[in-house]
Design an enzyme around this catalytic site. Structure first.
Site, PDB file in Angstrom:
ATOM      1  N   ASN A  85       0.859  -1.179   0.000  1.00  0.00           N
ATOM      2  CA  ASN A  85       0.000   0.000   0.000  1.00  0.00           C
ATOM      3  C   ASN A  85       0.895   1.229   0.000  1.00  0.00           C
ATOM      4  OD1 ASN A  85      -2.337  -1.635   0.200  1.00  0.00           O
ATOM      5  ND2 ASN A  85      -2.097  -1.762   2.422  1.00  0.00           N
ATOM      6  N   GLN A  92      -2.111   2.605   3.410  1.00  0.00           N
ATOM      7  CA  GLN A  92      -0.854   2.499   4.159  1.00  0.00           C
ATOM      8  C   GLN A  92      -0.997   3.159   5.524  1.00  0.00           C
ATOM      9  OE1 GLN A  92       2.627   4.285   2.307  1.00  0.00           O
ATOM     10  NE2 GLN A  92       4.017   3.233   3.711  1.00  0.00           N
ATOM     11  N   VAL A  94       1.643   2.255   8.113  1.00  0.00           N
ATOM     12  CA  VAL A  94       3.004   2.274   8.659  1.00  0.00           C
ATOM     13  C   VAL A  94       3.935   2.782   7.560  1.00  0.00           C
ATOM     14  CG1 VAL A  94       4.915   0.902   9.580  1.00  0.00           C
ATOM     15  CG2 VAL A  94       2.557   0.378  10.266  1.00  0.00           C
ATOM     16  N   HIS A  98       6.703  -2.059   3.070  1.00  0.00           N
ATOM     17  CA  HIS A  98       6.493  -3.467   3.398  1.00  0.00           C
ATOM     18  C   HIS A  98       5.543  -4.072   2.383  1.00  0.00           C
ATOM     19  CE1 HIS A  98       3.578  -0.946   5.525  1.00  0.00           C
ATOM     20  NE2 HIS A  98       2.693  -1.921   5.351  1.00  0.00           N
ATOM     21  N   HIS A 100       2.711  -7.059   2.000  1.00  0.00           N
ATOM     22  CA  HIS A 100       1.854  -8.023   2.693  1.00  0.00           C
ATOM     23  C   HIS A 100       1.870  -9.315   1.883  1.00  0.00           C
ATOM     24  CE1 HIS A 100      -0.340  -4.947   5.197  1.00  0.00           C
ATOM     25  NE2 HIS A 100       0.084  -4.158   4.221  1.00  0.00           N
TER      26      HIS A 100
HETATM   27  P1  AMP Z   1      -0.249  -0.964   6.004  1.00  0.00           P
HETATM   28  O1  AMP Z   1      -1.589  -0.558   6.558  1.00  0.00           O
HETATM   29  O2  AMP Z   1      -0.273  -1.430   4.581  1.00  0.00           O
HETATM   30  O3  AMP Z   1       0.773   0.131   6.250  1.00  0.00           O
HETATM   31  O4  AMP Z   1       0.195  -2.233   6.823  1.00  0.00           O
HETATM   32  C1  AMP Z   1       0.722  -2.134   8.106  1.00  0.00           C
HETATM   33  C2  AMP Z   1       0.498  -3.453   8.766  1.00  0.00           C
HETATM   34  O5  AMP Z   1       1.379  -3.539   9.862  1.00  0.00           O
HETATM   35  C3  AMP Z   1      -0.916  -3.647   9.307  1.00  0.00           C
HETATM   36  O6  AMP Z   1      -1.508  -4.793   8.693  1.00  0.00           O
HETATM   37  C4  AMP Z   1      -0.706  -3.833  10.821  1.00  0.00           C
HETATM   38  O7  AMP Z   1      -1.575  -4.805  11.355  1.00  0.00           O
HETATM   39  C5  AMP Z   1       0.740  -4.269  10.885  1.00  0.00           C
HETATM   40  N1  AMP Z   1       1.470  -3.945  12.101  1.00  0.00           N
HETATM   41  C6  AMP Z   1       1.562  -2.724  12.686  1.00  0.00           C
HETATM   42  N2  AMP Z   1       2.341  -2.791  13.787  1.00  0.00           N
HETATM   43  C7  AMP Z   1       2.744  -4.086  13.890  1.00  0.00           C
HETATM   44  C8  AMP Z   1       3.567  -4.803  14.807  1.00  0.00           C
HETATM   45  N3  AMP Z   1       4.123  -4.192  15.869  1.00  0.00           N
HETATM   46  N4  AMP Z   1       3.758  -6.114  14.617  1.00  0.00           N
HETATM   47  C9  AMP Z   1       3.184  -6.745  13.560  1.00  0.00           C
HETATM   48  N5  AMP Z   1       2.406  -6.115  12.648  1.00  0.00           N
HETATM   49  C10 AMP Z   1       2.183  -4.814  12.813  1.00  0.00           C
END
Ligand code: AMP
Length: 112
Positions: A85, A92, A94, A98, A100
């Site tokens: 994302n 997105q 974070v 990354h 998924h």
């Molecule tokens: P996005 O929304 O595409 O940025 O994906 C971020 C993903 O990171 C989400 O699916 C969250 O559930 C996951 N996430 C956030 N913090 C953590 C963490 N500490 N450990 C594992 N997954 C996380």
């Protein structure tokens, strides 16, 4: 601890369910899984999103896809979706690049 949760995980400052590590990438379980298997494939280098990667990152970006394929194979996963994302409007949350890796259920197309 840094300002970035995925940098903290990569550096071992925050514990998570790690499934793979090498010098350039980590793979760990998503804490809020959207599928029976939901892994995050993450570069150790802090790149906020794929649109902010640069030519020098080309090898790293390829490496992440090779890692995703290798981890899926090791886990016995044949069919999976690999998705990133880019930006809030795309989902997105974070700001550290990354991918998924989702598997274990029927994937719809187009994604919502
Ligand atoms: P996005 O929304 O595409 O940025 O994906 C971020 C993903 O990171 C989400 O699916 C969250 O559930 C996951 N996430 C956030 N913090 C953590 C963490 N500490 N450990 C594992 N997954 C996380």
């Amino acid at each position: 601890m840094s300002a970035c949760i995925f940098c903290d995980i990569s550096e071992g400052a925050v514990q998570t369910q790690m499934v793979y590590e090498d010098d350039r990438a980590v793979v760990f379980k998503d804490r809020n899984p959207a599928a029976p298997t939901h892994l995050l494939v993450v570069p150790r280098k802090h790149i906020p999103r794929v649109a902010e990667s640069v030519e020098d990152d080309a090898g790293l970006l390829g490496h992440l896809q090779l890692v995703a394929g290798a981890v899926a194979k090791r886990e016995g996963i044949k069919d999976f979706r690999l998705v990133t994302n880019n930006g809030r409007g795309a989902g997105q949350s974070v700001d550290h690049l990354h991918y998924h890796l989702l598997a274990g259920r029927r994937m719809n197309w187009p994604p919502g």
